[in-house]
Design an enzyme around this catalytic site. Structure first.
Site, PDB file in Angstrom:
ATOM      1  CB  SER A  68      -0.949   0.011   1.203  1.00  0.00           C
ATOM      2  OG  SER A  68      -2.073  -0.800   0.948  1.00  0.00           O
ATOM      3  CE  LYS A  71      -4.481   2.204  -0.537  1.00  0.00           C
ATOM      4  NZ  LYS A  71      -3.881   0.915  -0.174  1.00  0.00           N
ATOM      5  CB  SER A 128      -4.250   1.871   4.017  1.00  0.00           C
ATOM      6  OG  SER A 128      -3.492   1.365   2.931  1.00  0.00           O
ATOM      7  CE  LYS A 239      -1.542   4.203   2.615  1.00  0.00           C
ATOM      8  NZ  LYS A 239      -1.417   3.088   3.602  1.00  0.00           N
TER       9      LYS A 239
END
Length: 428
Positions: A68, A71, A128, A239
């Site tokens: 993720s 992202k 997320s 993140k």
């Protein structure tokens, strides 16, 4: 004979123990040289954000699945659209069936559900949400496929030769969806330096959103997947990511005083170890980083420009100067010198480079900031030279007592050859 045998035996034993001890020390020193911070994760990097200087790296160019933290690129493209004005925080995006179908981490958007861009940004960076990422991708580019093309194009623009995306959220387990710790740091730096408002969202610990669908209205709580936001002093993002293929990843951003650090961990064995490694890198960076900052706010003298009527032009600094020290140098010894380019002639355009502010420490140049022209300067034409000659004639007449005003020609004399030579003492 027995005594000699004992002496020889003890000698061999002593020598063996000495060699074993030395080999152990050398092995420890080698290990320390390879990784002085003992980072457990197979791939990591520490970068100072404002300069892009790499403070630590371990297999930073090794291609790995990003999960993720994919992202981060999705967020970069979203904020670029906001900056261009093609997107606003208050406009609404509609969730498609494809977006709703995303598995993994999600905020459980329903097909046809509308959410503002700002809410979806929070869903992406805090919780997320894979469904929120796809909803935004489709809203911007029409489809996730087209959005992913934009992601790969941006990677090329940033010079990231080891990065290829196949989706916008990181669910893909394909070998074709990969990046590196270095490239993640570069994308992270681009995002937080060009669009620092993202840190307002990535530093949220908990917040509720509202689902409004045909089934009614309900509240849904977002909790930040980045535990460092609450557990590490100064952490403001950015993140996390994890899949069975990528294992555990994080791009952690922390700010203390004027230092902003980006710590990227990829492939950690578990969630705790990724945060432990990221914290160790951040501690190391804050321990060695110091900044020298010159805001360059002083007013600069005009610079001489030949072949122009005015004879000079106003200048300004292009911006502040920042020097990152990690060696414990005496920053009070930094010297600044204005160095003008040679052969400055009209025509000049506002924003052209007139010279540089050069910074030196112990006689060695450590960096420079451009000095730019603050105005346009037109080239003198034939008519201008005739006019100047006429004014010179009037000035000569004034000296003879004919009543003409020497003030009308003062601009011509103000830029003497002597002042020009003095202004040119320092050349690049």
């Amino acid at each position: 004979m027995r005594i000699w045998k004992k002496i020889i035996f003890l000698t061999f034993i002593t020598a063996g123990m000495f060699l074993f001890s030395m080999s152990s020390v050398m092995a420890e020193e080698t290990a320390d040289d390879e990784d002085p911070l003992s980072v457990e994760a197979p791939s990591a990097i520490l970068m100072e954000a404002s300069t892009g200087e790499i403070l630590y790296e371990k297999n930073a160019d090794e291609q790995r699945s990003p999960a993720s933290i994919t992202k981060i690129m999705t967020l970069l493209l979203i904020f670029e659209e906001l900056e261009k004005g093609t997107l606003t925080l208050n406009e609404e995006a509609v969730t498609s069936a494809h977006a709703k179908s995303m598995g993994g981490s999600q905020v459980f958007l329903e097909e046809g559900e509308k959410q503002t861009v700002e809410t979806l940004i929070k869903c992406i960076v805090v919780a997320s949400g894979n469904d929120a990422s796809v909803a935004m991708a489709e809203h911007i580019a029409g489809s996730e496929t087209e959005f992913v093309k934009k992601m790969n194009q941006k990677a090329k623009e940033l010079g990231l030769t080891n990065t290829v995306f196949e989706d916008c959220c990181g669910l893909s387990d394909s070998d074709g969806h990969h990046t590196t710790a270095h490239d993640v740091a570069v994308i992270s730096r681009e995002l937080i330096t060009k669009h620092p408002q993202v840190l307002t969202y990535s530093s949220i610990w908990m917040e509720d959103i509202t689902h409004t669908t045909e089934k009614g209205t309900s509240r849904f709580g977002l909790t930040n997947t980045n535990k460092l936001v609450r557990g590490y002093d100064g952490c403001v993002g950015l993140k996390t990511g994890s899949t069975s293929k990528a294992k555990f990843c994080v791009s952690a951003v922390a700010v203390r005083d004027e230092v902003t650090l980006i710590s990227v961990i990829m492939g950690a064995q578990d969630s705790k170890s990724r945060f432990r490694d990221a914290s160790a890198l951040l501690n190391y960076g804050f321990g060695i980083c110091r900044f020298y900052v010159d805001e360059n706010k002083e007013t600069l003298p005009p610079v001489p420009v030949t072949d122009s009527i005015k004879g000079e032009a106003a200048c300004r600094f292009a911006g502040e100067f920042r020097y990152l020290d990690t060696k414990g140098a005496d920053l009070s010894g930094i010297k600044k010198e204005l160095v003008w380019q040679d052969g400055l002639k009209a025509p000049i355009k506002k924003g052209d480079t007139a010279g540089y502010a050069v910074y030196r420490l112990d006689g060695k140049e450590i960096g420079r900031t451009a000095v730019l022209f603050a105005e346009d300067v037109e080239k003198s034409g034939y008519a201008d030279y005739i006019r100047m000659a006429f004014l010179l004639f009037l000035g000569a007449g004034r000296e003879k007592g004919d009543g003409s005003d020497p003030g009308t020609v003062s601009f011509f004399y103000s830029f003497s050859e002597k002042s020009f030579r003095e202004s040119r003492q320092n050349k690049i």
